[in-house]
Design a protein around this motif. Structure first.
Motif, PDB file in Angstrom:
ATOM      1  N   GLY A 599     -88.375 -45.004 -22.309  1.00 20.76           N
ATOM      2  CA  GLY A 599     -87.182 -45.756 -22.657  1.00 20.76           C
ATOM      3  C   GLY A 599     -87.324 -46.420 -24.014  1.00 20.76           C
ATOM      4  O   GLY A 599     -88.400 -46.453 -24.611  1.00 20.76           O
ATOM      5  N   ASN A 600     -86.211 -46.963 -24.494  1.00 20.89           N
ATOM      6  CA  ASN A 600     -86.180 -47.548 -25.836  1.00 20.89           C
ATOM      7  C   ASN A 600     -85.495 -48.909 -25.770  1.00 20.89           C
ATOM      8  O   ASN A 600     -84.280 -49.002 -25.645  1.00 20.89           O
ATOM      9  CB  ASN A 600     -85.438 -46.609 -26.790  1.00 20.89           C
ATOM     10  N   VAL A 601     -86.303 -49.971 -25.835  1.00 23.12           N
ATOM     11  CA  VAL A 601     -85.773 -51.319 -25.691  1.00 23.12           C
ATOM     12  C   VAL A 601     -84.916 -51.733 -26.884  1.00 23.12           C
ATOM     13  O   VAL A 601     -84.158 -52.699 -26.816  1.00 23.12           O
ATOM     14  CB  VAL A 601     -86.947 -52.316 -25.490  1.00 23.12           C
ATOM     15  N   ASP A 602     -85.010 -51.001 -27.994  1.00 24.06           N
ATOM     16  CA  ASP A 602     -84.259 -51.360 -29.202  1.00 24.06           C
ATOM     17  C   ASP A 602     -82.912 -50.639 -29.314  1.00 24.06           C
ATOM     18  O   ASP A 602     -82.256 -50.712 -30.366  1.00 24.06           O
ATOM     19  CB  ASP A 602     -85.100 -51.059 -30.443  1.00 24.06           C
ATOM     20  N   LEU A 603     -82.494 -49.953 -28.271  1.00 26.40           N
ATOM     21  CA  LEU A 603     -81.189 -49.281 -28.311  1.00 26.40           C
ATOM     22  C   LEU A 603     -80.063 -50.301 -28.498  1.00 26.40           C
ATOM     23  O   LEU A 603     -80.064 -51.375 -27.882  1.00 26.40           O
ATOM     24  CB  LEU A 603     -80.945 -48.507 -27.027  1.00 26.40           C
ATOM     25  N   ASP A 604     -79.096 -49.950 -29.321  1.00 29.38           N
ATOM     26  CA  ASP A 604     -77.907 -50.772 -29.521  1.00 29.38           C
ATOM     27  C   ASP A 604     -76.691 -50.064 -28.940  1.00 29.38           C
ATOM     28  O   ASP A 604     -76.692 -48.833 -28.791  1.00 29.38           O
ATOM     29  CB  ASP A 604     -77.684 -51.027 -31.021  1.00 29.38           C
ATOM     30  N   PRO A 605     -75.635 -50.818 -28.634  1.00 28.42           N
ATOM     31  CA  PRO A 605     -74.423 -50.167 -28.132  1.00 28.42           C
ATOM     32  C   PRO A 605     -73.739 -49.360 -29.232  1.00 28.42           C
ATOM     33  O   PRO A 605     -73.883 -49.658 -30.427  1.00 28.42           O
ATOM     34  CB  PRO A 605     -73.553 -51.345 -27.670  1.00 28.42           C
ATOM     35  N   ALA A 606     -73.027 -48.339 -28.819  1.00 27.85           N
ATOM     36  CA  ALA A 606     -72.217 -47.544 -29.738  1.00 27.85           C
ATOM     37  C   ALA A 606     -70.749 -47.891 -29.509  1.00 27.85           C
ATOM     38  O   ALA A 606     -70.350 -48.256 -28.400  1.00 27.85           O
ATOM     39  CB  ALA A 606     -72.461 -46.055 -29.511  1.00 27.85           C
ATOM     40  N   TYR A 607     -69.957 -47.777 -30.565  1.00 26.34           N
ATOM     41  CA  TYR A 607     -68.533 -48.100 -30.470  1.00 26.34           C
ATOM     42  C   TYR A 607     -67.712 -46.859 -30.813  1.00 26.34           C
ATOM     43  O   TYR A 607     -68.107 -46.044 -31.646  1.00 26.34           O
ATOM     44  CB  TYR A 607     -68.177 -49.251 -31.404  1.00 26.34           C
ATOM     45  N   ILE A 608     -66.594 -46.749 -30.150  1.00 34.34           N
ATOM     46  CA  ILE A 608     -65.777 -45.553 -30.312  1.00 34.34           C
ATOM     47  C   ILE A 608     -64.316 -45.938 -30.506  1.00 34.34           C
ATOM     48  O   ILE A 608     -63.804 -46.878 -29.892  1.00 34.34           O
ATOM     49  CB  ILE A 608     -65.923 -44.618 -29.083  1.00 34.34           C
ATOM     50  N   ASP A 609     -63.638 -45.227 -31.416  1.00 35.57           N
ATOM     51  CA  ASP A 609     -62.196 -45.334 -31.601  1.00 35.57           C
ATOM     52  C   ASP A 609     -61.573 -44.048 -31.091  1.00 35.57           C
ATOM     53  O   ASP A 609     -61.966 -42.956 -31.502  1.00 35.57           O
ATOM     54  CB  ASP A 609     -61.858 -45.540 -33.081  1.00 35.57           C
ATOM     55  N   SER A 610     -60.586 -44.203 -30.204  1.00 33.83           N
ATOM     56  CA  SER A 610     -60.004 -43.043 -29.530  1.00 33.83           C
ATOM     57  C   SER A 610     -58.492 -43.017 -29.705  1.00 33.83           C
ATOM     58  O   SER A 610     -57.812 -44.034 -29.487  1.00 33.83           O
ATOM     59  CB  SER A 610     -60.353 -43.092 -28.035  1.00 33.83           C
ATOM     60  N   PHE A 611     -57.978 -41.851 -30.125  1.00 30.93           N
ATOM     61  CA  PHE A 611     -56.539 -41.667 -30.328  1.00 30.93           C
ATOM     62  C   PHE A 611     -56.057 -40.488 -29.488  1.00 30.93           C
ATOM     63  O   PHE A 611     -56.761 -39.487 -29.346  1.00 30.93           O
ATOM     64  CB  PHE A 611     -56.228 -41.382 -31.804  1.00 30.93           C
ATOM     65  N   GLU A 612     -54.822 -40.600 -28.957  1.00 31.61           N
ATOM     66  CA  GLU A 612     -54.210 -39.505 -28.200  1.00 31.61           C
ATOM     67  C   GLU A 612     -52.723 -39.416 -28.529  1.00 31.61           C
ATOM     68  O   GLU A 612     -52.040 -40.444 -28.628  1.00 31.61           O
ATOM     69  CB  GLU A 612     -54.380 -39.701 -26.695  1.00 31.61           C
ATOM     70  N   LEU A 613     -52.248 -38.198 -28.675  1.00 29.81           N
ATOM     71  CA  LEU A 613     -50.818 -37.924 -28.825  1.00 29.81           C
ATOM     72  C   LEU A 613     -50.448 -36.883 -27.786  1.00 29.81           C
ATOM     73  O   LEU A 613     -50.942 -35.752 -27.822  1.00 29.81           O
ATOM     74  CB  LEU A 613     -50.500 -37.410 -30.234  1.00 29.81           C
ATOM     75  N   GLY A 614     -49.588 -37.275 -26.833  1.00 25.50           N
ATOM     76  CA  GLY A 614     -49.276 -36.384 -25.723  1.00 25.50           C
ATOM     77  C   GLY A 614     -47.784 -36.161 -25.552  1.00 25.50           C
ATOM     78  O   GLY A 614     -46.946 -36.923 -26.050  1.00 25.50           O
ATOM     79  N   TYR A 615     -47.490 -35.115 -24.832  1.00 22.94           N
ATOM     80  CA  TYR A 615     -46.101 -34.765 -24.514  1.00 22.94           C
ATOM     81  C   TYR A 615     -46.057 -34.371 -23.045  1.00 22.94           C
ATOM     82  O   TYR A 615     -46.959 -33.670 -22.554  1.00 22.94           O
ATOM     83  CB  TYR A 615     -45.623 -33.607 -25.390  1.00 22.94           C
ATOM     84  N   ASN A 616     -45.046 -34.825 -22.337  1.00 26.78           N
ATOM     85  CA  ASN A 616     -44.926 -34.522 -20.909  1.00 26.78           C
ATOM     86  C   ASN A 616     -43.548 -33.943 -20.621  1.00 26.78           C
ATOM     87  O   ASN A 616     -42.520 -34.595 -20.856  1.00 26.78           O
ATOM     88  CB  ASN A 616     -45.140 -35.783 -20.073  1.00 26.78           C
ATOM     89  N   LEU A 617     -43.530 -32.718 -20.130  1.00 26.31           N
ATOM     90  CA  LEU A 617     -42.299 -32.049 -19.715  1.00 26.31           C
ATOM     91  C   LEU A 617     -42.442 -31.698 -18.247  1.00 26.31           C
ATOM     92  O   LEU A 617     -43.380 -31.000 -17.856  1.00 26.31           O
ATOM     93  CB  LEU A 617     -42.064 -30.789 -20.547  1.00 26.31           C
ATOM     94  N   SER A 618     -41.533 -32.187 -17.420  1.00 27.97           N
ATOM     95  CA  SER A 618     -41.640 -31.964 -15.980  1.00 27.97           C
ATOM     96  C   SER A 618     -40.304 -31.490 -15.427  1.00 27.97           C
ATOM     97  O   SER A 618     -39.316 -32.228 -15.435  1.00 27.97           O
ATOM     98  CB  SER A 618     -42.065 -33.261 -15.281  1.00 27.97           C
ATOM     99  N   LYS A 619     -40.294 -30.248 -14.973  1.00 28.25           N
ATOM    100  CA  LYS A 619     -39.119 -29.667 -14.341  1.00 28.25           C
ATOM    101  C   LYS A 619     -39.427 -29.391 -12.872  1.00 28.25           C
ATOM    102  O   LYS A 619     -40.533 -29.607 -12.401  1.00 28.25           O
ATOM    103  CB  LYS A 619     -38.713 -28.378 -15.062  1.00 28.25           C
ATOM    104  N   LYS A 620     -38.437 -28.892 -12.167  1.00 28.94           N
ATOM    105  CA  LYS A 620     -38.620 -28.632 -10.747  1.00 28.94           C
ATOM    106  C   LYS A 620     -39.747 -27.632 -10.503  1.00 28.94           C
ATOM    107  O   LYS A 620     -40.599 -27.815  -9.631  1.00 28.94           O
ATOM    108  CB  LYS A 620     -37.308 -28.112 -10.144  1.00 28.94           C
TER     109      LYS A 620
END
Length: 851
Positions: A599-620
């Protein structure tokens, strides 16, 4: 042998491809249906909500269908033209029937049902014989998540959570049980919106087998969580929603299954509801046997410490496991606005493993020196959890508050016995023991305040306290030793304590067709690591470590509805990847004297930026949900491997260590779809095409074994980029109203990162269900990995060595299960809740606001 494997692989690949083609070809067929609408009312002209309207086609039962009226008594469905017997049933009303010829679009107008009390003066206690086979969509889309309906997955019946996850959108399950979302394995698991003892310590792969599929109602897939969720889990969150009672009286079900490889289970769900009290209990257990296959072929640029130029090792392992789980709880409605609940859960998982490893060692001249390493082990894991909660509604406009407290404890202990020989000569024997005790306290409060008709504010606070106690020991006996002696270097104890304070506020509103949700979360983390290496060697000793950091995590969700079934979604969130406690603890894990994890006691947290562009089409008949996504992670953690000379072992070893490496970017198109061309055919699937770019470099050094004053240093680049893909197709055939068959095919493309080249993988599952006993029973057949192709193959290329790896954790499995349902009493009408102003018609209810 390699040629035979390649030929077999081509045949299986083409067979799987044929399955995809046949499934896709069925998209070409469709049949015109007529829209039928109407309204159910009583004699006073009041709407009758949630009435059951069944249309039975007199010529062909396959064209029959059923629907429920909405809260205004209105219903709508599409039917194949023909002559239909129509049956209307509703609680406290007489059953009514009529006959209609449907030749085109038709409005049946108002249909009056008569109150049963006006005839008999009694209340209907149960609606007998009503079976509604609604055409539910496998995936529903909400503004900040997708909801996967487990009932649509026939191949998971009689299985467990690991089987279910194989067909969940945006999710992949490796042969060893590792779960990833869109290529990243940093997934956060929740059960009913919070961490659970059912998943054990560190959400291990074995824990996924502890939750039976029959107990799961749905899975919320949150690829870009909002501020009300934990900021950890950079890949996303999987929220497992378990089933809950909806009927008065005593109800339940029992599911039993048997299979091969040997696989048996028996689970039950029980509930009792009367007046203000609801009691529930679930429990069961199972036995599973797996026979895995692993091999590694390593070629060294120069002979290693033992003088070998090539080492080939193969293991045909056998693993058996027994798991048991039980939960019980109560809910008491103090009044119409306030309720309290309490529940307890216990989980036990025991496993035994037998992993012999055969070595084929070749020296520089090509001479073979065989070796053998036998390894047997046992692991026991017990988890307990108690939950307490209070829910209060201030009014009927949606103002409410929720308080909860969760207490958890997990105990894990594993030991192994290892013997190693070269030819017929005994070399050494090892005994290892590992104990881990985890205790956690999670308390949270959530508040919701509506503002007018279109807006609301959510706010909350959460305290998460965790303590892990680790105790590791290794003992070794060589040919010259009279008995086992402790290897002090690998003996250590660690106390890991973590406290996270989190608060969030979230505002959501709607202006016309435009909806938005803005949130901000703050998390303060405090970590203490007390590590004690028993060797006493100052060079091996690491001082106690304290780590504290604070982070702000905004989230933005935007939506625009062109219509109720046509919607654009755009969102952003910032997340954190906290190193697992197991990675931070600086002990050395001893697999053998050639492979060491530290293990590595000196590990630091990582940060993430997340983007999403979605489209939803719902028919019968058709749904389409494409999502473009981009994730950028800084200071990400990767597992690094260094081939170094170890002074303690006096040989070259493979050292595996987690490091903050560099930058990881992922972008792609995730497309989910479903199509129901016929009443007897449903098609659903997913196409995920993604690109990745990883940049980073790590450094390691070691003492030259031939010159102690010389330090050898090396820099390794961990760069990787490319395009990969995941494909999934499920085709369900409705043979008749009681018999369904489902085929699932999956493919994962090749991916290269740094020195690691992971090959493509593909497999296929088969499931079938038959309803029996007038709807009270279900018989299910399940075959996992029909062509036995589900395995992971990796190539590693470095300046010191090249390596080929093959791993199959679970070979083909076949099972047969039987479900029996018993019920008493009437279905409880779902309470009318204020509709989420930002959800669309595909959305489902939240189980309270999980943090």
């Amino acid at each position: 042998m390699k040629n035979r494997i390649e030929i077999s692989s081509i045949i299986k690949r083409r067979t799987l491809g044929l399955t995809f083609v046949l499934g896709a070809a069925s998209l070409a067929f469709a049949q015109q249906k007529a829209s039928v609408t109407g309204k159910i009312i009583d004699k006073q002209n009041n709407a009758v909500p949630y009435a059951s309207i069944t249309f039975s086609n007199k010529a062909n039962k396959l064209y029959s269908d059923a629907v429920l009226s909405d809260d205004k008594g209105i219903y709508k469905l599409d039917l194949t033209p023909g002559n239909y017997d129509i049956t209307i049933e509703a609680i406290d009303f007489k059953k009514s029937t009529l006959n209609k010829q449907i030749s085109g679009p038709l409005n049946l107008g108002n249909f009056i049902v008569e109150s049963e009390s006006s005839i008999t003066g009694t209340k209907t206690s149960d609606i007998q014989g009503v079976v509604i086979t609604a055409t539910t969509k496998p995936v529903k889309v909400e503004i900040d998540k997708k909801v996967y309906d487990v009932k649509s997955d026939l191949t998971a019946i009689g299985g467990n959570l690991q089987d279910v996850l194989q067909n969940v959108p945006s999710v992949s399950v490796d042969p060893d049980g590792t779960v990833s979302m869109r290529g990243s394995s940093n997934v956060k698991f929740l059960v009913n919106g919070k961490p659970s003892a059912l998943l054990g310590i560190d959400d291990g792969a074995n824990a996924l087998q502890a939750i039976p599929a029959d107990q799961i109602d749905r899975i919320e897939v949150i690829t870009n969580p909002s501020a009300k969720y934990d900021a950890s889990g950079t890949a996303g969150i999987l929220n497992i929603i378990l089933k809950k009672t909806t009927k008065m009286g005593f109800n339940g079900s029992i599911v039993g299954s048997v299979g091969f490889q040997p696989r048996t289970s028996l689970n039950t769900n029980l509930s009792w509801k009367k007046g203000n009290w609801t009691w529930f209990a679930t429990g069961g257990g199972g036995y599973t046997e797996n026979k895995g296959k692993n091999w590694t072929d390593t070629n060294f640029a120069t002979p290693n410490s033992d003088g070998y130029s090539r080492v080939y090792q193969i293991s045909n392992s056998k693993n058996t496991s027994k798991n048991y789980n039980g939960s019980a709880g109560i809910v008491y409605d103090i009044n119409d606005r306030t309720s309290v609940n309490a529940s307890g859960t216990i989980r036990s998982f025991n496993s035994e493993s037998d992993q012999p490893v055969e070595y084929s060692n070749y020296d520089a001249s090509g001479k073979l020196i065989p070796g053998l390493r036998s390894s047997t082990g046992n692991n026991k894991n017990t988890g307990m959890q108690g939950d307490f909660g209070l829910d209060h509604k201030f009014n009927d406009q949606g103002q409410n508050i929720s308080l909860s407290l969760s207490l958890q404890k997990n105990d894990s202990e594993g030991d192994s016995n290892i013997e190693q020989s070269l030819g017929s000569t005994f070399q050494l024997a090892d005994k290892t023991n590992q104990k881990t005790v985890n205790k956690s306290v999670v308390g949270k409060i959530d508040y919701e305040l509506p503002i007018g008709e279109n807006s609301s504010i959510n706010a909350g606070y959460k305290l998460d306290l965790n303590r892990n106690d680790y105790d590791f020991g290794v003992f070794e006996k060589k040919a010259s030793d009279p008995d086992f002696l402790p290897l002090a270097r690998y003996n250590s104890t660690t106390k890991y304590e973590e406290a996270i304070n989190a608060a969030y506020i979230q505002f959501k509103s709607k202006i016309g067709n435009f909806g938005y949700q803005l949130g901000l979360r703050d998390e303060f983390s405090n970590i203490n690591i007390n590590y004690n290496n028993l060797t006493g060697n100052p060079a091996e000793q690491i001082n106690d470590k304290k780590k504290s950091y604070n982070g702000l995590f905004p989230s933005v969700f935007l939506s625009y509805n062109f219509s109720k079934d046509n919607q654009f979604l755009l969102n952003y969130s910032r997340r954190i990847d906290r190193p697992r406690s197991f990675f931070l603890v600086p002990f050395m894990s001893y697999t053998d004297n050639q492979n060491i994890f530290k293990g590595n006691v000196d590990l630091d947290p990582a940060y993430i930026d997340s983007f999403e562009l979605g489209y939803n089409l719902s028919k019968k008949k058709f749904t389409l949900n494409p999502t473009l996504y981009f994730r950028n992670e800084n200071n990400d953690v990767k597992m690094t491997v260094a081939y170094v000379f170890d002074n303690f072992e006096q040989r070259f070893v493979f050292n595996t260590t987690p490091l903050n490496l560099g930058n990881d970017r992922r972008f792609g198109l995730d497309l989910n779809y479903s199509y129901d061309p016929f009443a007897w055919l449903k098609i659903s699937g997913e196409i995920d095409i993604y690109g990745y770019k990883t940049t980073g470099e790590y450094h390691y050094s070691y003492q030259d074994p031939n010159n102690a004053s010389n330090i050898i240093s090396k820099n390794i680049s961990y760069d990787g980029n490319g395009i990969s893909n995941r494909l999934r197709l499920a085709t369900t055939f409705k043979i008749d109203k009681t018999f369904n068959v489902q085929l699932q095919g999956q493919f994962r493309g090749r991916q290269i990162e740094g020195a690691n080249d992971q090959k493509a993988m593909y497999f296929m599952n088969l499931g079938a269900t038959k309803t029996i006993w007038k709807g009270d029973g279900t018989l299910a057949f399940n075959m996992q990995d029909v062509f036995n192709t589900r395995a992971r193959e990796v190539s590693i290329n470095t300046a010191e060595y090249t390596q080929e790896r093959y791993m199959q954790w679970q070979p083909q499995q076949v099972s047969l299960s039987l479900t029996y349902r018993f019920k008493q009493g009437e279905k409880v009408e779902a309470p009318k809740r204020k509709k989420d102003i930002n959800s669309n018609s595909q959305g489902g209810d939240d189980q309270g606001p999980p943090m």
